[in-house]
Design a protein around this motif. Structure first.
Motif, PDB file in Angstrom:
ATOM      1  N   SER A   3       0.847  -1.197   0.000  1.00 54.99           N
ATOM      2  CA  SER A   3       0.000   0.000   0.000  1.00 54.99           C
ATOM      3  C   SER A   3       0.878   1.240   0.000  1.00 54.99           C
ATOM      4  CB  SER A   3      -0.897   0.005   1.241  1.00 54.99           C
ATOM      5  OG  SER A   3      -0.104   0.208   2.409  1.00 54.99           O
ATOM      6  N   GLU A 248      -5.269   6.420  -9.477  1.00 50.51           N
ATOM      7  CA  GLU A 248      -5.820   5.093  -9.277  1.00 50.51           C
ATOM      8  C   GLU A 248      -5.170   4.352  -8.113  1.00 50.51           C
ATOM      9  OE1 GLU A 248      -6.044   3.027 -13.113  1.00 50.51           O
ATOM     10  OE2 GLU A 248      -6.102   5.010 -14.032  1.00 50.51           O
ATOM     11  N   ASP A 250      -4.084   3.609  -4.084  1.00 47.47           N
ATOM     12  CA  ASP A 250      -4.948   3.563  -2.900  1.00 47.47           C
ATOM     13  C   ASP A 250      -4.885   4.817  -2.046  1.00 47.47           C
ATOM     14  OD1 ASP A 250      -2.374   3.168  -1.951  1.00 47.47           O
ATOM     15  OD2 ASP A 250      -2.938   1.619  -0.513  1.00 47.47           O
ATOM     16  N   ARG A 253      -7.566   6.956  -4.997  1.00 51.95           N
ATOM     17  CA  ARG A 253      -8.757   6.367  -5.627  1.00 51.95           C
ATOM     18  C   ARG A 253     -10.006   6.419  -4.751  1.00 51.95           C
ATOM     19  NH1 ARG A 253     -12.758   5.303  -7.763  1.00 51.95           N
ATOM     20  NH2 ARG A 253     -13.125   4.109  -9.654  1.00 51.95           N
ATOM     21  N   PRO A 254      -9.904   6.219  -3.417  1.00 52.94           N
ATOM     22  CA  PRO A 254     -11.117   6.332  -2.589  1.00 52.94           C
ATOM     23  C   PRO A 254     -11.783   7.701  -2.667  1.00 52.94           C
ATOM     24  CG  PRO A 254      -9.403   5.164  -1.387  1.00 52.94           C
ATOM     25  CD  PRO A 254      -8.761   5.703  -2.629  1.00 52.94           C
ATOM     26  N   LEU A 255     -11.016   8.741  -2.974  1.00 48.00           N
ATOM     27  CA  LEU A 255     -11.593  10.076  -3.125  1.00 48.00           C
ATOM     28  C   LEU A 255     -12.432  10.153  -4.399  1.00 48.00           C
ATOM     29  CD1 LEU A 255      -8.491  12.101  -1.973  1.00 48.00           C
ATOM     30  CD2 LEU A 255     -10.747  12.236  -0.912  1.00 48.00           C
ATOM     31  N   THR A 257     -13.910   7.589  -5.678  1.00 51.99           N
ATOM     32  CA  THR A 257     -15.101   6.805  -5.318  1.00 51.99           C
ATOM     33  C   THR A 257     -16.122   7.678  -4.591  1.00 51.99           C
ATOM     34  OG1 THR A 257     -13.757   4.800  -5.126  1.00 51.99           O
ATOM     35  CG2 THR A 257     -15.919   4.773  -4.059  1.00 51.99           C
ATOM     36  N   LYS A 258     -15.632   8.555  -3.715  1.00 47.54           N
ATOM     37  CA  LYS A 258     -16.517   9.472  -2.991  1.00 47.54           C
ATOM     38  C   LYS A 258     -17.201  10.432  -3.963  1.00 47.54           C
ATOM     39  CE  LYS A 258     -18.268  11.572   0.652  1.00 47.54           C
ATOM     40  NZ  LYS A 258     -19.283  10.930   1.509  1.00 47.54           N
ATOM     41  N   GLU A 261     -19.970   8.683  -5.700  1.00 48.13           N
ATOM     42  CA  GLU A 261     -21.122   8.562  -4.802  1.00 48.13           C
ATOM     43  C   GLU A 261     -21.936   9.857  -4.769  1.00 48.13           C
ATOM     44  OE1 GLU A 261     -21.509   8.689  -0.012  1.00 48.13           O
ATOM     45  OE2 GLU A 261     -20.069   7.229  -0.783  1.00 48.13           O
ATOM     46  N   THR A 332     -13.190  11.856   3.836  1.00 47.96           N
ATOM     47  CA  THR A 332     -12.450  10.802   3.135  1.00 47.96           C
ATOM     48  C   THR A 332     -10.952  11.080   3.175  1.00 47.96           C
ATOM     49  OG1 THR A 332     -14.361  10.553   1.657  1.00 47.96           O
ATOM     50  CG2 THR A 332     -12.323   9.475   0.992  1.00 47.96           C
ATOM     51  N   SER A 335      -9.775  10.110   6.605  1.00 50.82           N
ATOM     52  CA  SER A 335      -9.738   8.658   6.816  1.00 50.82           C
ATOM     53  C   SER A 335      -8.527   8.035   6.129  1.00 50.82           C
ATOM     54  CB  SER A 335     -11.024   8.013   6.290  1.00 50.82           C
ATOM     55  OG  SER A 335     -11.102   8.084   4.873  1.00 50.82           O
ATOM     56  N   LEU A 336      -8.094   8.634   5.013  1.00 50.12           N
ATOM     57  CA  LEU A 336      -6.943   8.108   4.274  1.00 50.12           C
ATOM     58  C   LEU A 336      -5.613   8.525   4.885  1.00 50.12           C
ATOM     59  CD1 LEU A 336      -8.140   8.758   0.597  1.00 50.12           C
ATOM     60  CD2 LEU A 336      -7.766   6.521   1.639  1.00 50.12           C
TER      61      LEU A 336
END
Length: 885
Positions: A3, A248, A250, A253-255, A257-258, A261, A332, A335-336
């Motif tokens: 990671s 892309e 880790d 990428r979660p951002l 994804t947010k 959403e 987010t 959290s990251l």
């Protein structure tokens, strides 16, 4: 697969095993460096070490530094989301040598970490060296098993690195990762140095720091050759995780994804996903910039932050996100990255609040900006032109945060071009203003010049905590231009450095000491101010009364009464900080201060104006702490021990391995190098004299202590007695008398308003006799006696009651300007007459403009002498609009 967090940890552990000290990331606000808007590289916090102006207890260091490149020499803002590898916010992994190892070890470490620790295939790595750096190429060949065919020499553009326009610099060697033929561009040949496509990914830059470049471009060898390396964490993570882009991995990428959403849409790579990549990147930048104390504003760093915020919000509109959303992205980000950077966890609620306030503000302007752009386009077409002026494009950018590409898109959609040169010229002027707003460069240059004179001197020992008078020796003298001299004559001004100094050098918001230099009981020189050089050394600006010479022994005497007043105010800021946190919440962190002999100024985070009740409670808590008369305890300890005790480190300050902690009672404990009272009771009474906003989420309190407070109370008492005298009552009865007078005044105002209303009715009845018939529509045009816009609307409402349908046009002169009001109602509205269009055309005849709704609109004008003419033309304008409908 590793990671991003694991790669960061492996990097720091590897270099720790190689004898490097792990150094915490510094703030995104460069400390004492006006040449930079933001920290843009890992070496920024070590700049003075490279220059020989600062010494650390280690000669090898490693760090993971948070960086922002969105202004100045290194600006990636406009490329973010378009390329695979650029971000405004990123982490830079680095290892540094301060006169310890040089090229050989730097090359060996980098190669071993990439190929052994991270296990990157050697055949995918290429090496570049500066065209004249034979030594670097030889070391790569002799000390690694890199493929000789994959070592390339390039010029200064690619392989000579500098932090900015001035500062440390030197040749460099870059390690490039070859992503393969499938990523190649159409250039012939697609090669390193020949193109800038996504095939060739620069992962690590090894800078061999040898020179210091000044503003004239002159390069001076550094005291000791050093090493500065930088590797983008996001980039190396994309290599290890086999991802096509930084976005892309880790870490980011979660951002996205947010954003998916929030938008209710799926992310697509390539051009379609560009807005989502921009939002993800900018959410990180905004979170960390605000976390480091930068607030949105119209200048300097705050201007760039506002630009980033608004750019993200605008791209939200592009993908049809309605309402506020960017503040939700903060959760987010935290959290990251909160485990690595706990400060953003502590400030999470505050960061979200600031972003939300800015979102709300921009939501109000983005639609106005689109309207303004449409009007610009319409005017250009009307005038038969085909080019949108660059200055107008910059106006959209500067006022509404619209980037150039948006102005260009709007222009292209309407068959126009944008004058890019004019836009860039206006942008260059703004950047220059922003850069200068970042600090006082002349003062910085003087301090730097003086520091260069101080290098060979022994360190000045500050003895002012315990002594206000001390026998000292003059180590160095310099004239006003910071040029070394052996003596200063009476009447000349200059600078002096002593071996022992009781004078406090300006720092941490506290002004420097003043005083005297005395020889055998006679005044030799007045000390006008005392400051600290870039290396932290104390120096004083002096005005000699007699000749002052190098090597002379004198007695340095601090102005004791002034020092005492400064100490009162400084100690009071600590108690004020504590009280604000109790009353407003733990988010009320100090963001700046100024402590003088006359008053204190304290800047802090808070979302809204402090109420009178809250302010009164803060003042009460501070005065209670003062009356408690606690001892002010100061002690020096290791920084980790101080943090463990819960001592507060202040924003923007630079701390060493040991810190001085100042404690007052049970509630206040802060890192502080300033001078303080012995007991809190010595502060005397505190009086808050003002509280105001100075930026988004930033408030400022000014207060007095001691004798200055007593003077203020006496002034208030004198003013009250004067008011009581005018009212012819005792001071204690003044409030009752004023209330009675106000009640009487309000009663008279109501009577007057009723009379005005009756007069309006009479006048309105007379005015309706002047109604004109324009193609079956009633039109009443009249000039109203001087009034403001509110008075004009009231007059319009009264006249409207006298008419069933029609158009009402009113004009008035007020304060050297013209105001217009147009009302359309009844059948006239049904026939398509539009008040906004009518008032705009009428106001243009008086040098103005405006608009509004179909039924009512208002406008202003700059030419009161044209009022009568504009009103006379109203009937023609109404008739023309009727015919067009």
């Amino acid at each position: 697969m590793l990671s991003g967090d694991q790669i960061r940890e492996k990097f720091l552990q590897y270099f720790e095993q190689k004898g490097h000290s792990i150094v915490e990331s510094s703030s995104l606000v460069p400390h004492d460096d006006p040449t930079l808007l933001f920290t843009n590289a890992g070496m920024n916090q070590f700049k003075d070490v490279f220059l020989g102006l600062d010494k650390r207890p280690y000669s090898r260091a490693t760090s993971s530094q948070k960086c922002v490149r969105a202004g100045g020499k290194h600006n990636d803002l406009d490329t973010v989301g378009k390329t695979a590898r650029h971000n405004t916010f990123f982490e830079m992994l680095g290892n540094f040598s301060f006169g310890d190892y040089f090229k050989k070890e730097a090359i060996e470490y980098a190669w071993e970490f990439l190929t052994v620790v991270l296990e990157i295939p050697k055949d995918r790595l290429w090496i570049t060296v500066f065209r004249d750096d034979d030594e670097a190429e030889r070391l790569w060949l002799e000390h690694t098993d890199a493929d000789p065919k994959k070592i390339v020499r390039l010029g200064e553009k690619d392989n000579f690195w500098s932090m900015g326009e001035v500062g440390p610099c030197g040749p460099c060697s870059e390690i490039i990762y070859d992503r393969g033929d499938s990523y190649a561009c159409s250039e012939e040949p697609c090669s390193i140095g020949g193109c800038d496509c996504d095939r060739w990914l620069e992962v690590w830059n090894l800078v061999f720091m040898e020179f210091d470049r000044d503003a004239q471009g002159n390069m001076t060898p550094l005291p000791k050759p050093s090493i500065d390396t930088g590797m983008g964490l996001e980039r190396i993570t994309s290599v290890i995780q086999h991802k096509d882009t930084n976005y892309e991995v880790d870490l980011i990428r979660p951002l996205i994804t947010k954003v998916e959403e929030i938008a209710g849409k799926s992310y697509e790579p390539g051009e379609v996903g560009f807005p989502m990549r921009v939002i993800a990147d900018h959410a990180r930048s905004c979170t960390f910039l605000i976390g480091d104390g930068i607030m949105p504003s119209n200048e300097g760093r705050g201007y760039v932050l506002r630009r980033i915020l608004r750019r993200a919000i605008r791209f939200g509109k592009v993908i049809s996100i309605e309402g506020l959303f960017l503040n939700d992205m903060v959760d987010t980000v935290v959290s990251l990255m909160g485990e690595t950077y706990p400060q953003i966890v502590e400030d999470q609620a505050f960061i979200k609040k600031i972003i939300r306030l800015e979102e709300e503000r921009f939501q109000e302007t983005i639609d106005s900006g689109m309207k303004m752009a449409s009007e610009m386009v319409a005017d250009i077409k009307k005038e038969g032109r085909t080019v949108l002026d660059g200055a107008l494009a910059f106006q959209l950018y500067d006022t509404y945060g619209f980037p150039f590409d948006l102005a260009e898109d709007i222009a292209l959609e309407n068959g126009l071009e944008v004058e890019k040169d004019g836009f860039e010229a206006a942008m260059a002027e703004q950047k220059d203003r922003a850069r200068k707003a970042g600090g006082t460069e002349d003062a910085f240059a003087t301090a730097t010049k003086l520091a260069s004179l101080f290098k060979e001197l022994q360190a000045t020992e500050f003895v002012g905590y315990d002594s206000a008078s001390y026998e000292a020796k003059v180590l160095l003298l310099a004239d006003e231009q910071a040029v070394k001299t052996e003596s200063l004559k009476a009447g000349e001004q200059g600078y002096v450095v002593l071996d022992y100094s009781p004078f406090y050098g300006e720092a941490g918001g506290q002004v420097g000491d003043t005083g005297d230099l005395v020889l055998e009981g006679e005044l030799v020189a007045e000390v006008l101010e005392t400051k600290k050089a870039v290396d932290g050394r104390i120096y004083s600006r002096v005005s000699p009364k007699k000749q002052l010479e190098t090597g002379q022994s004198i007695v340095a005497e601090v102005s004791a009464s002034r020092r005492e007043r400064i100490a009162r105010n400084h100690s009071a800021t600590h108690l004020l900080h504590s009280a604000l946190k109790k009353v407003l919440g733990t988010h009320a962190n100090q963001k700046g201060s100024l402590v003088t002999a006359e008053k204190l100024r304290f800047d802090f985070n808070h979302f809204s104006a402090v109420t009178a009740e809250e302010l009164a409670l803060v003042e009460t808590l501070v005065n209670r702490a003062i009356m408690h008369n606690d001892a002010v305890d100061t002690r020096v300890m290791p920084i980790d021990e101080a943090k463990d005790m819960g001592a507060t480190a202040l924003f923007g300050e630079k701390y060493g391995t040991s810190v001085r902690v100042v404690r007052m009672g049970e509630d206040s404990m802060e890192f502080c190098g300033g001078t303080h009272v012995g007991r809190t009771g010595n502060i005397g009474p505190l009086k808050i004299i003002s509280e105001a906003g100075i930026g988004a989420g930033l408030r400022r309190i000014e207060a007095l202590t001691g004798e200055e407070t007593l003077k203020e109370y006496k002034n208030i008492e004198n003013r009250l007695e004067k008011v009581a005298g005018v009212l012819k009552v005792a001071p204690q009865d003044a409030e009752t008398r004023v209330k009675a007078m106000l009640d009487e005044l309000r009663s008279k105002e109501n009577e007057l308003a009723n009379l005005h209303a009756k007069l309006n009715e009479i006048q309105s009845g007379q005015m309706v006799k002047d109604i004109q018939d324009i193609s079956g529509v009633n039109l009443l045009v009249t000039e109203v006696e001087s009034t403001d816009m509110d008075g004009l609307r009231k007059k319009g409402d009264a006249l409207k009651q006298e008419m069933d349908n029609g158009v009402l046009v009113l004009g008035t002169k007020s304060d050297g300007k013209v105001n217009f009001l147009v009302m359309v109602f009844g059948e006239a509205l049904e026939r398509g007459l539009h008040a906004g269009k009518l008032v705009k055309e009428i106001a243009q005849l008086a040098g103005g403009g405006g608009g509004g709704k179909p039924n009512m609109a208002q406008a202003g004008g700059k030419k009161p002498e044209k009022l009568k003419f504009a009103l006379e033309k109203s009937s023609e304008i109404v008739e023309k609009q009727l015919k067009s409908e």
